[in-house]
Scaffold this active site. Sequence first.
Site: not given
Ligand code: PLP
Length: 427
Positions: A288, A325, A329, A355
Amino acid sequence: MSHFSYKDGVLCAENVPLTQIAQQFGTPTYIYSKAALVENFSSYADACKKHGRNEETALVCYSVKSNSNLAVLNVLGKLGSGFDIVSGGELLRVLAAGGSPRKVIFSGVGKSREEMQLALSHDILCFNVESIPELHRLNAVAGEMGKLASVSLRVNPNVDAKTHPYISTGLKDNKFGVAYEDALTTYRVAAALPNISVTGIDCHIGSQLLDDAPLLEAVDKLIELIDTLANEGIAIHHLDIGGGIGINYDNDKPVAVGDYLSRVFAKIDAWRAKNHQDTPIKVLFEPGRSIVGNAGVLLTEVQYIKHGETKNFAIVDAAMNDLMRPAMYEAWHGVQPVLQRELAAQTYDVVGPVCESGDWLARSRELTIQQGDLLAIMSAGAYGMTMSSNYNTRGRAAEIMVDGASAHLIRKRESAADLFALESLLP
Ligand SMILES: *Cc1c(COP(=O)(O)O)cnc(C)c1O
């Protein structure tokens, strides 16, 4: 190569100055570079090809939750991407974007009956199942529909991804996956269910991993399990290593995707040679962040400059509801002024109008800015828009995709009326 760079002192996305986007579409606005998306996806696809894999033997399933805009999904789908989804809603997005359900894998610990029905009705590639009760529910739903559900078990390889605890998912004590020690018994349960077809094995150990050693360790553990299962007569046809490769936020040096994939394929090929396997096991990836993270920025305008007793604040029109984020985090995002100025730099906290004291985007940054200036919050393409909310009745930001010299609106800015359109008064 970065697709966000200065040209004549103005920060551009590909060939479009961000000043022009602010003028045309306002702020705050997410801006994605199509070229960056294509380049990042290609680093996976090219490495698969380089190691002799085709569509039947390797599949990159983009993790939809990192950025689920239809235009993003459509661009990736056209490049051959599959999709990793975590909800029925994400499946409907993939379909609306023209993605193929035959390349969809369904992850997540809490799939509902309705989500299973939807996914089965579209014959998705595979369910990544995370528990025995989920196996029983899926078996029942598939039975009612006269379908056979293809299943992979998400196994928890118990390796330390050495990342932020909120984004580490492969250790014993978190909610994800089936414990390594329980994998064999869980596979036996799955194999005995009439409406379940065991096809794969998967894991996803965490996110923003800069080093691939934990991922390779996970591959070793899964391979070991595949051999054990084979001895039991349970054949595994695909191995899904999940996502997790990190990006550069702040002088981070993530492993190159091509190098990581080379090491994965080398491991798998060596194992196959040792076992005299002719049929290549299909390898799946679920990236991702590494595809979309550095393909996007959040453009925001400085509303006020406030000189506090111990700190200066740049109060901008983007907030924690737009980009969660940092608040969630304590994540670090680069901040680039869109116009390079010849002023003295000062140190600022970049904060939003919401706020909450947690509403900050960046802390203690040296910036040369004045009221009305534009700032780009960098590396905001992943887990930016998808994690946004309407807190403080703030409409979500507009989204733009730049392609060369053109800027396309891919999601309109939400109006206040959009936000309460589904609400009603008492009679
Ligand atoms: C969020 C997620 C991903 C993607 O993770 P990245 O760190 O953004 O590459 C892949 N597989 C599962 C099951 C996820 O929950």
